[in-house]
Write a protein that holds these residues in place. Structure first.
Motif, short mmCIF file in Angstrom:
data_model
loop_
_atom_site.label_atom_id
_atom_site.label_comp_id
_atom_site.label_asym_id
_atom_site.label_seq_id
_atom_site.Cartn_x
_atom_site.Cartn_y
_atom_site.Cartn_z
N GLU A 1 -51.03 -20.29 1.64
CA GLU A 1 -52.28 -19.60 1.32
C GLU A 1 -53.10 -19.22 2.55
OE1 GLU A 1 -54.66 -21.66 -1.59
OE2 GLU A 1 -52.89 -22.45 -2.61
N GLU B 1 -53.76 -24.76 -8.72
CA GLU B 1 -53.22 -24.58 -7.37
C GLU B 1 -51.71 -24.36 -7.41
OE1 GLU B 1 -54.82 -24.52 -4.13
OE2 GLU B 1 -56.30 -23.93 -5.65
N GLU C 1 -59.07 -26.93 0.67
CA GLU C 1 -57.77 -26.91 -0.02
C GLU C 1 -57.39 -28.29 -0.52
OE1 GLU C 1 -54.73 -25.03 -1.75
OE2 GLU C 1 -56.28 -24.06 -0.53
N HIS D 1 -49.29 -25.72 0.46
CA HIS D 1 -50.38 -24.84 0.04
C HIS D 1 -51.12 -24.23 1.24
CE1 HIS D 1 -50.70 -25.16 -4.39
NE2 HIS D 1 -50.00 -26.26 -4.19
N ILE E 1 -47.92 -16.75 -5.25
CA ILE E 1 -47.74 -16.29 -3.87
C ILE E 1 -46.29 -15.95 -3.60
CG2 ILE E 1 -47.76 -17.06 -1.46
CD1 ILE E 1 -50.33 -18.59 -2.09
N GLU F 1 -51.12 -20.89 -8.41
CA GLU F 1 -51.42 -19.98 -7.31
C GLU F 1 -50.28 -19.95 -6.30
OE1 GLU F 1 -54.96 -19.23 -3.99
OE2 GLU F 1 -55.04 -20.98 -5.33
N LEU F 2 -49.70 -21.11 -6.02
CA LEU F 2 -48.57 -21.18 -5.09
C LEU F 2 -47.38 -20.41 -5.64
CD1 LEU F 2 -47.53 -22.38 -2.42
CD2 LEU F 2 -46.75 -24.38 -3.73
#
Length: 234
Positions: free
Chosen positions: A137, A99, A88, A133, A106, A102-103
């Motif tokens: 994740e 990233e 990560e 993160h 989420i 992606e966060l």
């Protein structure tokens, strides 16, 4: 028992309950293992010496085995956590935009509106991007990783405490009632530990207690029968 990397384990109530449940299960293992040994030896001989020797040997071997098993298991878990954290950290350094997206995704998947999810991701990234993160994740708190030594010591102690019950019961009771007293003490203790473990895990205590009591009774019956047969043959 160590938490799975996909599960949160931030040292709070859930983490403490996991350790307590593992301790209860370790004590249960100690009770059953040593009870089987001492009852089996008591069926073969009425002398306290062999019973004490076998009981202490079983207690020591079981505690060491539990400790080593937990150490290896949790060490493997910790290695996996380190690998996930390194991955990560590398992804954050090499592709921060992906990233961040992606966060944000989420938090949108958790039910936040696109604007709110974006704001939350921005604020958390500004505060501590790495922690934000890995917690979102992976469910890992980088400041509270699993500890193999703690797991090993806890398992050894819980096993030892559980194993002392049948060992003391069979040594303190007089020869004619030695086995019955030990069996009763063990079954009562198993009912308590089984119910406690189930309660800590959110399961039905009665069913769990009955399950471990039947298992313990079966184990002592088998070892008593084997000990009696061997003692008669010798």
């Amino acid at each position: 028992m160590a938490p799975h990397p996909s599960e949160p384990h931030n040292g709070g109530l859930s983490g403490r309950l996991n350790w307590l449940r593992a301790a209860v299960l370790g004590a249960n293992d100690g009770i059953v293992s040593v009870a089987g040994i001492v009852v089996g030896v008591a069926a073969a001989t009425a002398e306290r010496g062999p019973i004490l020797t076998a009981g202490i040997a079983g207690l020591t071997a079981g505690a060491v085995s539990m400790a080593m098993g937990e150490y290896v298991s949790v060490s493997t878990q910790r290695d996996s956590e380190y690998a996930l954290l390194a991955k990560e950290r590398r992804e954050l350094a090499e592709q921060p935009d992906e990233e961040f997206a992606e966060l944000t995704a989420i938090y949108r998947a958790k039910g936040l509106s696109p604007a709110t999810a974006l704001a939350v991701a921005e604020e958390l990234t500004a505060h501590d991007a790495f922690t934000a993160h890995v917690e979102a994740e992976l469910g890992i708190d980088p400041d509270d990783l699993t500890n193999p030594w703690q797991a090993a010591i806890s398992s050894a102690i819980s096993f030892t405490l559980g194993a002392l019950l049948p060992l003391l019961a069979i040594l303190i009771a007089s020869q004619p009632v030695r086995v019955p007293v030990t069996v009763v003490a063990v079954l009562v203790a198993l009912a308590i530990t089984g119910a406690a473990g189930a309660w800590l895990g959110g399961a039905a205590p009665t069913r769990a207690a009955l399950r471990v009591v039947i298992g313990g009774a079966l184990a002592m019956t088998v070892t008593f029968a084997v000990g009696h047969l061997v003692g008669t043959a010798l």
